[in-house]
Design a protein around this motif. Structure first.
Motif, mmCIF file in Angstrom:
data_model
loop_
_atom_site.group_PDB
_atom_site.id
_atom_site.type_symbol
_atom_site.label_atom_id
_atom_site.label_comp_id
_atom_site.label_asym_id
_atom_site.label_seq_id
_atom_site.Cartn_x
_atom_site.Cartn_y
_atom_site.Cartn_z
ATOM 1 N N ALA A 150 52.307 -9.480 115.876
ATOM 2 C CA ALA A 150 50.946 -9.034 116.176
ATOM 3 C C ALA A 150 50.290 -8.461 114.930
ATOM 4 C CB ALA A 150 50.982 -7.986 117.285
ATOM 5 N N ASP A 151 48.977 -8.373 114.968
ATOM 6 C CA ASP A 151 48.238 -7.765 113.861
ATOM 7 C C ASP A 151 48.721 -6.333 113.643
ATOM 8 O OD1 ASP A 151 46.752 -10.059 113.663
ATOM 9 O OD2 ASP A 151 45.024 -9.273 114.760
ATOM 10 N N GLY A 152 48.833 -5.955 112.401
ATOM 11 C CA GLY A 152 49.194 -4.584 112.068
ATOM 12 C C GLY A 152 50.659 -4.374 111.773
ATOM 13 N N VAL A 153 51.530 -5.291 112.183
ATOM 14 C CA VAL A 153 52.964 -5.084 111.971
ATOM 15 C C VAL A 153 53.296 -5.062 110.491
ATOM 16 C CG1 VAL A 153 55.267 -6.054 112.306
ATOM 17 C CG2 VAL A 153 53.648 -6.045 114.198
ATOM 18 N N MET A 154 52.793 -6.025 109.740
ATOM 19 C CA MET A 154 53.157 -6.090 108.327
ATOM 20 C C MET A 154 52.523 -4.963 107.516
ATOM 21 S SD MET A 154 55.440 -8.282 108.332
ATOM 22 C CE MET A 154 55.802 -8.141 106.571
ATOM 23 N N ALA A 155 51.417 -4.418 107.982
ATOM 24 C CA ALA A 155 50.857 -3.232 107.325
ATOM 25 C C ALA A 155 51.802 -2.047 107.516
ATOM 26 C CB ALA A 155 49.479 -2.914 107.891
ATOM 27 N N ASP A 156 52.371 -1.917 108.719
ATOM 28 C CA ASP A 156 53.376 -0.874 108.950
ATOM 29 C C ASP A 156 54.587 -1.084 108.051
ATOM 30 O OD1 ASP A 156 51.815 0.271 110.910
ATOM 31 O OD2 ASP A 156 53.058 -0.396 112.597
ATOM 32 N N VAL A 157 55.033 -2.325 107.951
ATOM 33 C CA VAL A 157 56.189 -2.642 107.107
ATOM 34 C C VAL A 157 55.910 -2.248 105.657
ATOM 35 C CG1 VAL A 157 57.578 -4.536 106.156
ATOM 36 C CG2 VAL A 157 57.034 -4.488 108.608
ATOM 37 N N ALA A 158 54.744 -2.585 105.166
ATOM 38 C CA ALA A 158 54.402 -2.287 103.774
ATOM 39 C C ALA A 158 54.382 -0.791 103.507
ATOM 40 C CB ALA A 158 53.048 -2.904 103.425
ATOM 41 N N ARG A 159 53.872 -0.017 104.449
ATOM 42 C CA ARG A 159 53.825 1.429 104.267
ATOM 43 C C ARG A 159 55.232 2.020 104.257
ATOM 44 N NH1 ARG A 159 53.022 5.784 101.772
ATOM 45 N NH2 ARG A 159 53.210 7.671 103.057
ATOM 46 N N ILE A 160 56.087 1.552 105.135
ATOM 47 C CA ILE A 160 57.465 2.059 105.166
ATOM 48 C C ILE A 160 58.188 1.697 103.874
ATOM 49 C CG2 ILE A 160 59.709 1.839 106.303
ATOM 50 C CD1 ILE A 160 58.096 1.444 108.941
ATOM 51 N N GLU A 161 58.006 0.471 103.416
ATOM 52 C CA GLU A 161 58.629 0.081 102.148
ATOM 53 C C GLU A 161 58.144 0.971 101.008
ATOM 54 O OE1 GLU A 161 59.910 -4.222 101.387
ATOM 55 O OE2 GLU A 161 57.949 -4.421 102.360
ATOM 56 N N ALA A 162 56.879 1.332 101.008
ATOM 57 C CA ALA A 162 56.345 2.201 99.957
ATOM 58 C C ALA A 162 56.999 3.579 100.006
ATOM 59 C CB ALA A 162 54.830 2.319 100.108
ATOM 60 N N ILE A 163 57.204 4.110 101.210
ATOM 61 C CA ILE A 163 57.881 5.404 101.358
ATOM 62 C C ILE A 163 59.294 5.315 100.806
ATOM 63 C CG2 ILE A 163 58.818 7.057 103.027
ATOM 64 C CD1 ILE A 163 56.443 6.338 104.848
ATOM 65 N N TRP A 164 60.017 4.309 101.231
ATOM 66 C CA TRP A 164 61.397 4.150 100.762
ATOM 67 C C TRP A 164 61.457 4.010 99.239
ATOM 68 C CZ3 TRP A 164 63.837 0.009 104.563
ATOM 69 C CH2 TRP A 164 63.887 0.555 105.859
ATOM 70 N N ARG A 165 60.571 3.178 98.702
ATOM 71 C CA ARG A 165 60.586 2.904 97.265
ATOM 72 C C ARG A 165 60.303 4.177 96.464
ATOM 73 N NH1 ARG A 165 57.446 -1.417 97.559
ATOM 74 N NH2 ARG A 165 59.298 -2.738 97.828
ATOM 75 N N ASP A 166 59.335 4.953 96.924
ATOM 76 C CA ASP A 166 58.978 6.186 96.225
ATOM 77 C C ASP A 166 60.114 7.201 96.273
ATOM 78 O OD1 ASP A 166 57.060 8.151 95.031
ATOM 79 O OD2 ASP A 166 57.329 9.126 96.978
ATOM 80 N N LEU A 167 60.697 7.401 97.450
ATOM 81 C CA LEU A 167 61.746 8.408 97.585
ATOM 82 C C LEU A 167 63.003 8.019 96.818
ATOM 83 C CD1 LEU A 167 61.360 9.393 101.348
ATOM 84 C CD2 LEU A 167 60.676 10.717 99.334
ATOM 85 N N ARG A 168 63.368 6.753 96.860
ATOM 86 C CA ARG A 168 64.566 6.332 96.128
ATOM 87 C C ARG A 168 64.336 6.390 94.619
ATOM 88 N NH1 ARG A 168 66.773 0.951 97.436
ATOM 89 N NH2 ARG A 168 68.908 1.724 97.171
ATOM 90 N N ALA A 169 63.101 6.140 94.182
ATOM 91 C CA ALA A 169 62.801 6.256 92.753
ATOM 92 C C ALA A 169 62.941 7.706 92.298
ATOM 93 C CB ALA A 169 61.387 5.740 92.468
ATOM 94 N N ARG A 170 62.525 8.638 93.144
ATOM 95 C CA ARG A 170 62.633 10.061 92.805
ATOM 96 C C ARG A 170 64.084 10.524 92.807
ATOM 97 N NH1 ARG A 170 57.925 13.517 95.872
ATOM 98 N NH2 ARG A 170 56.273 11.932 95.918
#
Length: 215
Positions: free
Chosen positions: A128-148
């Protein structure tokens, strides 16, 4: 100390139950688990025997009864500070809680379209619409925290925030939603954790099938 009893739903489907269970198990916190299977035909009437909301999970500690996944994680983090469920550093702890609250209250498109299902064979579905936007936001959270933190988990070692995102690891994996190497690396680390593997083994052994959660 009086024993802790954690009431949970089916391990194959119950994402909310999974969060405190994996946080407590990974943290070496002793507790008794009570699995009460979903029964949609009766509206989960059995949950009302122990849950003030008629939902799972619920933690019982003597006269104290705590519902809601993040509240349970916070409670046991205070009871067992040596488990390091949250970091000692105030700034890191605040960021971890902010991301956990975002997970708690957000990503409704992903939740609705892709229910947690440990036994489901890996494969894509129509989204459905909006799923991949949710996925992208979660990936951004993970990427930022693991980089830190430097990884391999979100804060370096497995902690409460990894527990909060554990059901998403399953969703990303079984619905084949992601391809970025750093996301796949994190998914592999979580799935290799002994606590994850213990939950997965029990989920695969369950006899119950809940059609409402079979996407």
């Amino acid at each position: 100390m009086e024993k802790l009893t954690l009431y949970i739903g089916n391990k194959n489907y119950s994402s909310w139950s999974f969060r405190p269970w994996i946080a407590m198990t990974a943290g070496g916190i002793p507790f008794e688990e009570v699995v009460v299977p979903f029964d949609f035909a009766t509206g989960n009437q059995h949950f009302k025997e122990f849950s003030p909301t008629g939902q799972v999970p619920v933690l019982v500690h003597g006269d104290v009864r705590i519902w809601q996944s993040l509240a349970i994680i916070e409670y046991v983090a205070e009871l067992f500070p040596e488990a390091r469920i949250w970091p000692k550093e105030r700034d890191k702890r605040a960021v971890a809680r902010a991301a956990s609250m975002e997970m708690l209250s957000g990503f409704q498109h992903l939740r609705s379209a892709c229910p947690m299902n440990i036994r489901r064979p890996k494969g894509k579905i129509a989204l459905a619409d909006g799923v991949m936007a949710d996925v992208a936001r979660i990936e951004a959270i993970w990427r930022d925290l693991r980089a830190r933190s430097g990884g391999p988990f979100l804060l370096g070692t497995f902690s409460g925030i990894d527990a909060m995102f554990a059901p998403v690891v399953n969703r990303f994996d079984i619905y084949d939603l992601v391809s970025a190497s750093d996301t796949l690396s994190y998914i592999a680390e979580v799935k290799a954790h002994p606590a994850w593997r213990s939950w997965e083994e029990a989920a695969r052994a369950e006899p119950w099938i809940v059609q409402e959660d079979e996407a």
